[in-house]
Design an enzyme around this catalytic site. Sequence first.
Site, mmCIF file in Angstrom:
data_model
loop_
_atom_site.group_PDB
_atom_site.id
_atom_site.type_symbol
_atom_site.label_atom_id
_atom_site.label_comp_id
_atom_site.label_asym_id
_atom_site.label_seq_id
_atom_site.Cartn_x
_atom_site.Cartn_y
_atom_site.Cartn_z
ATOM 1 N N ALA A 153 66.287 -3.270 51.877
ATOM 2 C CA ALA A 153 65.215 -4.143 52.395
ATOM 3 C C ALA A 153 65.400 -4.566 53.849
ATOM 4 O O ALA A 153 64.627 -5.388 54.346
ATOM 5 C CB ALA A 153 65.000 -5.381 51.518
ATOM 6 N N ALA A 154 66.377 -3.989 54.543
ATOM 7 C CA ALA A 154 66.516 -4.331 55.968
ATOM 8 C C ALA A 154 65.243 -3.917 56.720
ATOM 9 O O ALA A 154 64.733 -4.662 57.564
ATOM 10 C CB ALA A 154 67.740 -3.644 56.570
ATOM 11 N N GLY A 155 64.722 -2.740 56.391
ATOM 12 C CA GLY A 155 63.495 -2.268 57.039
ATOM 13 C C GLY A 155 62.301 -3.153 56.682
ATOM 14 O O GLY A 155 61.428 -3.402 57.523
ATOM 15 N N ASP A 156 62.264 -3.634 55.447
ATOM 16 C CA ASP A 156 61.159 -4.519 55.030
ATOM 17 C C ASP A 156 61.220 -5.836 55.800
ATOM 18 O O ASP A 156 60.191 -6.365 56.255
ATOM 19 C CB ASP A 156 61.247 -4.798 53.519
ATOM 20 C CG ASP A 156 61.227 -3.523 52.696
ATOM 21 O OD1 ASP A 156 60.595 -2.543 53.131
ATOM 22 O OD2 ASP A 156 61.861 -3.501 51.619
HETATM 23 O O1 RIB Z 1 62.989 -1.225 50.632
HETATM 24 C C1 RIB Z 1 63.772 -1.640 49.549
HETATM 25 C C2 RIB Z 1 62.972 -1.568 48.282
HETATM 26 O O2 RIB Z 1 62.688 -0.225 47.984
HETATM 27 C C3 RIB Z 1 63.680 -2.092 47.064
HETATM 28 O O3 RIB Z 1 63.510 -3.467 46.879
HETATM 29 C C4 RIB Z 1 63.097 -1.245 45.939
HETATM 30 O O4 RIB Z 1 62.326 -1.972 45.043
HETATM 31 C C5 RIB Z 1 62.298 -0.157 46.634
HETATM 32 O O5 RIB Z 1 60.949 -0.429 46.614
#
Ligand code: RIB
Length: 313
Positions: A255-258
């Site tokens: 989730a670093a990119g998120d």
């Molecule tokens: O970007 C990370 C996410 O990728 C995780 O939380 C997982 O659920 C997938 O969607």
Amino acid sequence: MQHSSLVVVGSLNMDFVVQVDRLPAPGETTLGGNFQMIPGGKGANQACAAGKLARCGRVSMVGCVGLDPFADHLKASLAAAGVDVSTVRAARQTPTGVALIWVEKSGQNSIVVAPGANAMLAPGDIESARATFEGSRCALFQLETPLETVEAALRAARAAGALTILDPAPARPLPAELLSLVDVLTPNESEACILLGRDPSRVNVADAAEIARAVRGLGPKAVVLKLGDQGCFYSDGHLELAVAGFAVEAVDTTAAGDTFNAALAVALSEDVGIEDALRFANAAAALSVTRLGAQASAPSREDVDAFMARPVA
Ligand code: RIB
């Protein structure tokens, strides 16, 4: 700072996480650490991080879950971050999405997603949520929901005058028509190569400028090439910027990119200039890497401000 309002369209997954010494080879069984369930999904992670980072304004999530306890847990996690989940639909007879995640000691991970209800998010859901886009400054998208829905949502966001930011993950080639609806496309190096039809194993950070320009040639107005701990490279045809990353001890890169995309959207919707917005996004992503889990690792605004203000050794 102006009033900000963000819409995130995308996936919600329950992440099943195990920390391992190293990723198992094909056919191999290995023993890992404790199993943990942590709220995730690229869309929900972006919404959660934006909710924690936004100083003011509404963050809304448009998505689809099943009718099961995971759905309740995921919606509660977003609500706790201040996200409006009234446009998260519950689908009957389809389970909530899940992701199986192995996290290595180095912080690297491997992820397999079972999309479940995420695959049921339809253009009709975007039509039903149309009012949510009105007045929004920025809208965030990824690729864990059907492509026709992503395209419908991009059109709705554009029609509402919102800045559109697409994270092309999981990577896949994308049609030019969809890319032309994107204001800021944010691939990492391997995603950029897949968009360009190149071999991802041959990518070099030194090629960042060339790769970013080539991806911009596919149709988006601007490209932010995410380079992990090296920061990012921005190209919009007029301006090109390399923005350095922050060195941290990596625990989990999930989730670093998120978090990067959420922070970028929050900063841009607060009218922060592009260079400072990218620096803020790099800082938020770096902080998320120091913690285990997806939504569990999203930093607060205070955390990011303090991290950026700390004296550099
Ligand atoms: O970007 C990370 C996410 O990728 C995780 O939380 C997982 O659920 C997938 O969607």
